[in-house]
Scaffold this active site. Sequence first.
Site, mmCIF file in Angstrom:
data_model
loop_
_atom_site.group_PDB
_atom_site.id
_atom_site.type_symbol
_atom_site.label_atom_id
_atom_site.label_comp_id
_atom_site.label_asym_id
_atom_site.label_seq_id
_atom_site.Cartn_x
_atom_site.Cartn_y
_atom_site.Cartn_z
ATOM 1 C CB SER A 299 -0.917 0.011 1.223
ATOM 2 O OG SER A 299 -0.143 0.184 2.407
ATOM 3 C CD GLU B 105 3.701 -2.319 -7.452
ATOM 4 O OE1 GLU B 105 2.656 -1.675 -7.218
ATOM 5 O OE2 GLU B 105 3.759 -3.540 -7.493
ATOM 6 C CB CYS C 44 0.242 -3.569 -8.675
ATOM 7 S SG CYS C 44 1.310 -4.827 -9.374
#
Length: 525
Positions: free
Chosen positions: A242, A265, A302
């Site tokens: 997150s 990321e 993602c």
Amino acid sequence: MTLRGENLIGAEARRGTEASVRAVEAATGEALDPDFPGASRADLDRACALAEAAFDAYRETDPETRAGFLETIADNILEIGDDLVTRCMAETGLPRPRIEGERARTAGQLRLFASVVRAGSAVEARIDPALPDRKPLPRPDLRLRRIAIGPVAVFGASNFPLAFSVAGGDTASALAAGCPVIVKAHPAHPGTSELVGRAVRKAVASCGLPEGVFSLLFDAGQSIGQTLVADPRIAAVGFTGSRRGGTALMTIAAGRPHPIPVYAEMSSINPVLLFPGALAARGAAIGKAFAASLTLGAGQFCTNPGLILAQPGPGLDAFLEAAGTALKESPAATMLTPGIGRAYREGVAQVAGHAAVTLLAEGSEGTATQGRAALFATEAGAFLANPALQEEMFGAAALVVRCPDQAAMRAVLEHLEGQLTASLHLAPEDHAAARDLLPLLERRVGRILVDGFGTGVEVAHAMVHGGPYPATSDGRSTSVGSLAIDRFLRPVSYQDVPDALLPPALQAANPLGLPRRIDGAPERR
């Protein structure tokens, strides 16, 4: 293979003494055995001390030894067999084909980096020979190579329990660079983490490497992870998760007496641009393909296509009808953890309650552990006026933004934060409009793709899985592909150093046979 709930600290396996982590079966919510007591500060200190002690010896291992180590890890993971697959399925709710594919991807990443190590190009060996007769000043002998930066802390990801976790891309690239790795296991899949961690530890021993090359720690909270990032022996961090978690680690790393890089990321909604020609030619087909990408893995990627930009018209109507039909027929899917499921439902409810947003379609309703797909729509003006509408909904939900013209589409793109991907669906007559937006997209994203969706990240030399903040903490880097090794290397220059004192990569005889550049040109071998 029996799980013991043990931290792996170098060559030692020991039960922790702090609060326990216990996996939950994703599909039922029932606890799984065993428990995994968390590591203590003493355990962490021991792991860091071993990593520091191993660093200088490990970073100077010859290419064949290090490449063989990576390949041995891959072999060991595959040798675990079905025990790994079934445990991973239980802890994540992901289906067998997905886990088996991710296992193959994990082994493939390790083997890719083995090939990178053998090739030697990542060392970037360069030699500028001395020019003693140069006027007005002579040039000294200059030689450069890249070396490993030091022990790396890696945080396992929730949504990729193999490919982005204990032996995933961050670990593989750090080990390939010559960096010892300490992994903080993700609490959602501790059993999977222990199985893979033992495979790595077995490879360390069989390849005759220092025990501190790898350690694995468990923690029921955040204390061990935060302390690990703050430890002065850690030189860099790899994180997938997150934005809140990533930025918290960045704050710790930046506040150290000697700050270190955090390669995180974090967050992306991955815009999909539907151009008029493509919609007119195949709007329904694109809509069906979009729905399949959106619901893949319960949308817990993602690179999930969370934002659609398109101009109103019959083509967009066909897209929405096909996508809506497919989503209404999609079953609810098990989310990775109860917490992720709750956050997803809360995010969907927040968007659904917005006055400027319309709900277009929902998937089938599921159980308390599942998430249902959702497709929303709004207008470009409303999207621009409400920053909350570009927040990521981590799951199978997306927002369609109707843009009256290309200028509005550009305005929306200018308004976006950094992203991992942007997808363009084109017909030949759309090329001029797409060309006009490409410079903007290059500034906003790490990967631009045509007639597809961002889900599915190929492990290859030309892949970029990164992007401007907040997609990643450092948009100059990638966490997938062979360039991921660059994050964990730094250049060192040697001036007028006698040949006998130079590292093998820079000695005149080039005993390692590495590719090198002499005065900027490839060395003839």
